[in-house]
Write an enzyme that holds these catalytic residues in place. Structure first.
Site, PDB file in Angstrom:
ATOM      1  N   PHE A 137      -3.810  -6.447   0.130  1.00 42.62           N
ATOM      2  CA  PHE A 137      -3.243  -5.149  -0.182  1.00 42.62           C
ATOM      3  C   PHE A 137      -2.041  -4.968   0.748  1.00 42.62           C
ATOM      4  O   PHE A 137      -2.016  -5.547   1.827  1.00 42.62           O
ATOM      5  CB  PHE A 137      -4.286  -4.034   0.006  1.00 42.62           C
ATOM      6  CG  PHE A 137      -3.744  -2.682  -0.343  1.00 42.62           C
ATOM      7  CD1 PHE A 137      -3.433  -2.383  -1.664  1.00 42.62           C
ATOM      8  CD2 PHE A 137      -3.503  -1.720   0.626  1.00 42.62           C
ATOM      9  CE1 PHE A 137      -2.886  -1.151  -2.000  1.00 42.62           C
ATOM     10  CE2 PHE A 137      -2.963  -0.486   0.284  1.00 42.62           C
ATOM     11  CZ  PHE A 137      -2.661  -0.201  -1.019  1.00 42.62           C
ATOM     12  N   LYS A 160      -9.441   7.572  -1.831  1.00 44.35           N
ATOM     13  CA  LYS A 160      -9.941   7.043  -3.105  1.00 44.35           C
ATOM     14  C   LYS A 160     -11.459   7.200  -3.157  1.00 44.35           C
ATOM     15  O   LYS A 160     -11.981   7.935  -3.966  1.00 44.35           O
ATOM     16  CB  LYS A 160      -9.548   5.580  -3.253  1.00 44.35           C
ATOM     17  CG  LYS A 160      -8.046   5.411  -3.364  1.00 44.35           C
ATOM     18  CD  LYS A 160      -7.527   4.357  -2.436  1.00 44.35           C
ATOM     19  CE  LYS A 160      -6.010   4.360  -2.407  1.00 44.35           C
ATOM     20  NZ  LYS A 160      -5.493   3.207  -1.687  1.00 44.35           N
ATOM     21  N   PHE A 202       9.271  -1.016  -0.665  1.00 40.89           N
ATOM     22  CA  PHE A 202       9.031  -0.320  -1.924  1.00 40.89           C
ATOM     23  C   PHE A 202       8.852   1.172  -1.734  1.00 40.89           C
ATOM     24  O   PHE A 202       9.078   1.950  -2.653  1.00 40.89           O
ATOM     25  CB  PHE A 202       7.805  -0.911  -2.649  1.00 40.89           C
ATOM     26  CG  PHE A 202       6.510  -0.752  -1.900  1.00 40.89           C
ATOM     27  CD1 PHE A 202       6.122  -1.696  -0.971  1.00 40.89           C
ATOM     28  CD2 PHE A 202       5.690   0.338  -2.123  1.00 40.89           C
ATOM     29  CE1 PHE A 202       4.929  -1.558  -0.267  1.00 40.89           C
ATOM     30  CE2 PHE A 202       4.493   0.496  -1.432  1.00 40.89           C
ATOM     31  CZ  PHE A 202       4.120  -0.462  -0.498  1.00 40.89           C
TER      32      PHE A 202
HETATM   33  C1  LIG Z   1      -5.295   2.614  -0.581  1.00 35.18           C
HETATM   34  C2  LIG Z   1      -5.858   1.382  -0.062  1.00 35.18           C
HETATM   35  C3  LIG Z   1      -5.817   1.081   1.296  1.00 35.18           C
HETATM   36  C4  LIG Z   1      -5.118   1.965   2.302  1.00 35.18           C
HETATM   37  O1  LIG Z   1      -5.704   3.228   2.374  1.00 35.18           O
HETATM   38  P1  LIG Z   1      -4.822   4.523   2.762  1.00 35.18           P
HETATM   39  O2  LIG Z   1      -5.838   5.614   2.838  1.00 35.18           O
HETATM   40  O3  LIG Z   1      -3.819   4.719   1.707  1.00 35.18           O
HETATM   41  O4  LIG Z   1      -4.213   4.229   4.083  1.00 35.18           O
HETATM   42  C5  LIG Z   1      -6.394  -0.103   1.707  1.00 35.18           C
HETATM   43  N1  LIG Z   1      -6.981  -0.927   0.822  1.00 35.18           N
HETATM   44  C6  LIG Z   1      -7.042  -0.677  -0.481  1.00 35.18           C
HETATM   45  C7  LIG Z   1      -7.705  -1.632  -1.404  1.00 35.18           C
HETATM   46  C8  LIG Z   1      -6.477   0.485  -0.979  1.00 35.18           C
HETATM   47  O5  LIG Z   1      -6.530   0.721  -2.299  1.00 35.18           O
END
Ligand SMILES: *Cc1c(COP(=O)(O)O)cnc(C)c1O
Length: 481
Positions: free
Chosen positions: A131, A265, A454
């Protein structure tokens, strides 16, 4: 809802109702053309007021539940020793059966601390796929990322239900080649973000864990997109279909030595955190939390978010809740496929992913086809997607482009946010765009930042193709927005 039968064509059915709404505006295409030029043809730089459907990301924009909002009211505001912290810690222990927890302000903060403690110069970190922020933190500490996704993982269309699986043979070879001492940790990412939200199978994770254990290499799980992955294990991995989501979660956790996540998320809030099995490792990492995040009982988060996270994690164990995203994504993917638009299959989590390499097969990768397509999708529908291709890579040390394996435009479907009619509108506009794809050309940099370009790089079209596309839209849609 997964097991409901329909008399006619099945539709994804929401098992919730909407009780708070936000008004949206849809600007005419001429205004959109101005807005995207002002934004340097980078969808990250658009203002939200100029966006109708914000499908940039699922990060921090998922809808919260009534129970989450209610929980925020009982947050215990104190710098140290907040009850809120202990409630969250307790919930995490219950779900993941891991003893030690460190709160952080978001997912990348976990990667920062993890890399600082575990990654040494010259060390290697094998993973199913990288990522953006993960790779940057590892390389910043002198390590190298080795991606050993199964070959099928990088095929755009496939019938493999688990394109996020790690290639076990390659992992074995990598460990033998470098020796276990050079490997900081093995990282498995749930719902692989950059290659279409594709899950790994529980069987695959268990095989990775066996190899790691054999060589005493820690296994780190990036659980940011765990909710989708749980749903796919439950619905696609035949032998586990009778396990509950809680049981699958515990089986996954049992394989892991460290689990970190972005709560933007997982849990539908903001913030993040890290669970650690080993006490000595926990103590090493703990020291960095007050330095970079905040005191140990809040780690840079507000206590309100932490209360909402406790409930959000609990709700993630509800199949009705975690199925909504994947079902909408599958619907959108299948409708686009019917219109001949090249998309990643099988449908994954996170969002619907359009294959810009195929959509714009006349645009060379050096001219960022996925970036150009994201601009065109915004023009055609005021829909904001995210480039996930060469633009999202970093240049090689010699300055040459690191061409991406895939050129994708991700149209994220944040959980419980959009309605099916909005998804249908997006399908309509993208289908129109596909018919007119020869009008779209590439982009080039005007201002190129060195790190994570980006996010705030500015680009310009290589010709006046945006004007041509706008004129064609006007012709076809007359005075419609
Ligand atoms: C979004 C994401 C991160 C980073 O998390 P943030 O809360 O945006 O810092 C790390 N790994 C994956 C797979 C993600 O989707």
């Amino acid at each position: 809802m997964t097991n409901i039968k329909f008399f006619g064509d099945p539709v994804p059915l929401e098992m919730h109702k909407v009780r708070i709404v936000q008004k949206l505006t849809l600007q005419p295409i001429e205004k959109r053309a101005e807005a995207i030029s002002e934004a340097g043809n980078n969808t990250f730089l658009l203002k939200n007021r100029d966006v109708f459907l914000d499908m940039l990301t699922d990060s921090g924009v998922n809808a919260m539940s009534d129970r989450q909002l209610a929980a925020m009211m009982i947050a215990d505001d104190s710098y140290a020793g907040s009850e809120t912290h202990y409630r969250l810690e307790q919930k995490l222990r219950e779900l993941f059966d891991m003893q030690y927890f460190l709160p952080t302000h978001q997912g990348r903060a976990c990667e920062h601390i993890l890399s600082k403690v575990l990654v040494k110069p010259e060390s290697i970190v094998p993973m199913n796929y990288h990522f953006t922020t993960t790779k940057s933190h590892i390389t910043l500490n002198g390590g190298t990322v080795e991606e050993i996704i199964i070959d099928e993982g990088l095929k755009v269309t496939s019938s493999n239900p688990f394109k996020g699986n790690m290639d076990i043979g390659k992992l074995d070879a990598l460990i033998k080649q470098h020796g276990p001492a050079k490997i900081s940790f093995v990282r498995m990412e749930a719902g692989t973000n950059l290659i279409g939200g594709q899950p790994f199978a529980l069987d695959n994770l268990e095989k990775v864990q066996m190899l790691c254990r054999e060589h005493s290499i820690p296994l780190v799980l990036d659980a940011s997109l765990l909710a989708d992955n749980l749903y796919f294990i439950k619905t696609r991995e035949e032998k586990y279909k009778n396990l509950t989501i809680e049981e699958i979660t515990r089986r996954i956790a049992a394989c892991s030595d460290i689990i970190y996540f972005s709560a933007r998320k997982l849990g539908c809030v903001r913030g993040g955190g890290m669970l650690i099995r080993d006490k000595a490792l926990f103590l090493k990492m703990r020291g960095l939390i007050p330095l970079f995040e905040g005191f140990l009982t809040y780690g840079g988060m507000s206590v309100r978010e932490m209360e909402a996270m406790t409930i959000g994690l609990e709700e993630t164990m509800d199949e009705d809740m975690i199925s909504q995203g994947p079902l909408f994504i599958a619907y959108m993917t299948e409708e686009l496929q019917k219109a001949g638009v090249p998309v990643i299959t099988p449908p994954g989590g996170l969002g619907c992913h359009i294959d810009a390499k195929q959509f714009l097969d006349h645009v060379p990768q050096e001219q960022y086809p996925a970036g150009a397509l994201a601009v065109a999708i915004y023009l055609a529908g005021s829909i904001r997607g995210m480039e996930r291709g060469t633009l999202s890579e970093q240049r090689n040390p010699d300055g040459s482009e690191q061409l991406s394996n895939m050129e994708l435009v991700r149209l994220a479907l944040p959980r419980r946010v959009f309605t099916l009619s909005q998804v249908k509108y997006a399908v309509d506009r993208i289908s129109w765009l596909h018919q007119n794809r020869r009008l779209i050309e590439g982009l080039e940099f005007e201002e190129e930042p060195e790190i994570l370009r980006f996010f705030f790089g500015r680009l310009k079209p290589v010709s006046d193709w945006k004007n041509k596309l706008t004129a064609k839209f006007r012709k076809d849609f007359d005075d419609s927005l």
